[in-house]
Design an enzyme around this catalytic site. Structure first.
Site, short mmCIF file in Angstrom:
data_model
loop_
_atom_site.label_atom_id
_atom_site.label_comp_id
_atom_site.label_asym_id
_atom_site.label_seq_id
_atom_site.Cartn_x
_atom_site.Cartn_y
_atom_site.Cartn_z
N SER A 189 21.15 -26.19 -13.25
CA SER A 189 20.98 -27.64 -13.08
C SER A 189 19.52 -28.01 -13.32
O SER A 189 19.20 -29.02 -13.93
CB SER A 189 21.40 -28.06 -11.68
N ARG A 225 24.62 -15.28 -12.76
CA ARG A 225 24.27 -15.42 -14.18
C ARG A 225 23.56 -14.20 -14.72
O ARG A 225 23.83 -13.73 -15.80
CB ARG A 225 23.35 -16.64 -14.38
N HIS A 234 28.86 -24.25 -13.94
CA HIS A 234 29.65 -24.41 -12.71
C HIS A 234 31.14 -24.57 -13.07
O HIS A 234 32.00 -23.96 -12.43
CB HIS A 234 29.22 -25.67 -11.94
N LYS A 292 15.59 -30.34 -0.96
CA LYS A 292 15.41 -30.01 -2.38
C LYS A 292 15.12 -31.24 -3.23
O LYS A 292 15.01 -31.14 -4.45
CB LYS A 292 16.66 -29.30 -2.91
P1 ADP Z 1 22.38 -23.59 -5.09
O1 ADP Z 1 21.46 -24.69 -4.70
O2 ADP Z 1 23.22 -23.04 -3.97
O3 ADP Z 1 21.77 -22.49 -5.93
P2 ADP Z 1 23.68 -24.49 -7.49
O4 ADP Z 1 24.41 -25.77 -7.64
O5 ADP Z 1 22.42 -24.33 -8.27
O6 ADP Z 1 23.45 -24.34 -5.97
O7 ADP Z 1 24.63 -23.28 -7.78
C1 ADP Z 1 25.79 -23.01 -7.05
C2 ADP Z 1 26.32 -21.65 -7.43
O8 ADP Z 1 26.67 -21.64 -8.80
C3 ADP Z 1 25.30 -20.50 -7.26
O9 ADP Z 1 26.01 -19.33 -6.89
C4 ADP Z 1 24.72 -20.34 -8.65
O10 ADP Z 1 24.27 -19.01 -8.87
C5 ADP Z 1 25.96 -20.63 -9.49
N1 ADP Z 1 25.63 -21.13 -10.83
C6 ADP Z 1 24.77 -22.09 -11.18
N2 ADP Z 1 24.72 -22.26 -12.53
C7 ADP Z 1 25.59 -21.34 -13.03
C8 ADP Z 1 25.96 -20.96 -14.36
N3 ADP Z 1 25.42 -21.51 -15.44
N4 ADP Z 1 26.87 -19.98 -14.49
C9 ADP Z 1 27.39 -19.37 -13.39
N5 ADP Z 1 27.07 -19.64 -12.13
C10 ADP Z 1 26.17 -20.62 -11.94
#
Ligand code: ADP
Length: 168
Positions: free
Chosen positions: A128, A90, A17, A41
């Site tokens: 995460s 990703r 992130h 969630k």
């Molecule tokens: P959500 O519950 O909306 O998927 P996340 O917190 O998991 O929320 O992710 C928010 C955004 O960040 C999403 O677009 C996800 O694809 C992106 N994201 C999560 N981890 C990574 C990473 N390691 N690299 C790039 N983008 C990421």
């Protein structure tokens, strides 16, 4: 003034992130990291804890702030006067869901664009969920999360251990 909204659960914020936020920070005058409630969630950290951890981890970035939002993302983003929604991509596995989401958001409000950013390759396998799973099994996650998140996760693991050692 160009404003980008980066929405997500951020449970917790990872270095993946952070990589996306640093890239967005170069493109926009301001970036808001918008933490979704997502009670369904069953998050590891409460909304307030996620805000605190993200704010601490992003304290060196002047143009970046952290907020929470409820309800429809496009309504929140348009209400803020944002030009774009930022999402991270990703791998191909992210693509289908993100594509659907972006088109649905465009259908709901065509005035706002979705921009995808790709992280450094070493973060493409990072999520995460994976970080929580590795941490719960006692694996080392310090390369994958900012220091405040690492501290909070170690504390949480200690609490769980203490509870499980307590006699019934
Ligand atoms: P959500 O519950 O909306 O998927 P996340 O917190 O998991 O929320 O992710 C928010 C955004 O960040 C999403 O677009 C996800 O694809 C992106 N994201 C999560 N981890 C990574 C990473 N390691 N690299 C790039 N983008 C990421």
């Amino acid at each position: 003034m160009k404003l980008g909204i980066y929405p997500g659960s951020f449970d917790p914020l990872t270095n993946g992130h952070l990589d996306v936020i640093r890239r967005a920070d170069k493109l926009f005058d301001r970036v808001i990291v918008a933490i979704a409630n997502n009670e369904s969630k069953k998050p590891m950290f409460t909304k307030e804890e996620r805000v605190e951890l993200a704010s601490e981890s992003l304290s060196d970035m002047e143009g970046v702030s952290v907020e929470t939002f409820d309800g429809l993302l496009v309504d929140y983003a348009v209400g803020k006067g944002a030009q774009a929604i930022i999402r991270g991509l990703r791998a191909i596995s992210d693509f289908e869901f993100e594509f659907q989401l972006a088109l649905m958001n465009r259908h709901l409000d065509s005035s706002i664009e979705t921009i995808f950013m790709m992280p450094k390759d070493k973060y493409t396998f990072l999520s995460s969920r994976m970080v929580k799973e590795v941490a719960s099994l006692g694996g080392d996650i310090k390369e994958f999360v900012p220091a405040p998140v690492l501290r909070a996760m170690l504390e949480r693991a200690e609490e769980i251990k203490r509870h499980s050692l307590q006699p019934e």
